[in-house]
Design a protein around this motif. Structure first.
Motif, mmCIF file in Angstrom:
data_model
loop_
_atom_site.group_PDB
_atom_site.id
_atom_site.type_symbol
_atom_site.label_atom_id
_atom_site.label_comp_id
_atom_site.label_asym_id
_atom_site.label_seq_id
_atom_site.Cartn_x
_atom_site.Cartn_y
_atom_site.Cartn_z
ATOM 1 N N ASP A 68 -10.905 1.171 75.081
ATOM 2 C CA ASP A 68 -11.431 2.465 75.497
ATOM 3 C C ASP A 68 -10.565 3.143 76.556
ATOM 4 N N GLU A 69 -9.299 2.771 76.658
ATOM 5 C CA GLU A 69 -8.376 3.346 77.626
ATOM 6 C C GLU A 69 -7.171 3.941 76.912
ATOM 7 N N PHE A 70 -6.471 4.824 77.619
ATOM 8 C CA PHE A 70 -5.245 5.412 77.084
ATOM 9 C C PHE A 70 -4.251 5.567 78.224
ATOM 10 N N HIS A 80 -9.553 5.801 81.569
ATOM 11 C CA HIS A 80 -10.635 5.628 80.614
ATOM 12 C C HIS A 80 -10.624 6.827 79.675
ATOM 13 N N ARG A 81 -11.119 6.639 78.477
ATOM 14 C CA ARG A 81 -11.059 7.727 77.487
ATOM 15 C C ARG A 81 -11.865 8.943 77.903
ATOM 16 N N LEU A 84 -9.625 11.809 79.072
ATOM 17 C CA LEU A 84 -8.701 12.418 78.112
ATOM 18 C C LEU A 84 -8.965 13.918 78.032
ATOM 19 N N CYS A 94 -4.072 13.239 80.500
ATOM 20 C CA CYS A 94 -5.314 13.102 81.267
ATOM 21 C C CYS A 94 -5.728 14.437 81.870
#
Length: 98
Positions: A68-70, A80-81, A84, A94
């Motif tokens: 659930d991260e990018f 964390h998503r 986004l 981000c």
């Protein structure tokens, strides 16, 4: 600056009655009570750039990026998503960098 809420507050009459000389004297009294720190003593705890850290070991556990991260392609931080904002040129960005 710490505030003592238990001390009585000054009224407008008290503030007007303070003379300039009294205020200057109070300021000088407060500055006289400050502690003088020797420059050498203050610099003792500082690390200099280029100091030898060869005997030091890091003990940090690094976790891989979760599902659930990018990774933001602008600041290269893992978020964390929910952070986004969108994509720029097909790369995730981000909210801080948008």
């Amino acid at each position: 600056m710490a505030t003592d809420y238990d001390t009585p507050r000054k009224t407008d009459e008290d503030v007007d009655s303070d003379s300039l000389e009294e205020l200057k004297a109070r300021r000088n009294d407060k500055s006289a009570s400050s502690v003088d720190v020797d420059d050498f003593e203050a610099a003792e705890g500082m690390e200099l750039p280029g100091a030898d850290l060869s005997n030091e070991e890091l003990s940090v556990r690094v976790l891989p990026r979760q599902a659930d991260e990018f990774t933001c392609m602008s600041c290269f931080l893992v978020h964390h998503r929910s952070q986004l904002a969108g994509e720029k040129n097909g790369q995730p960005i981000c909210r801080d960098c948008e």
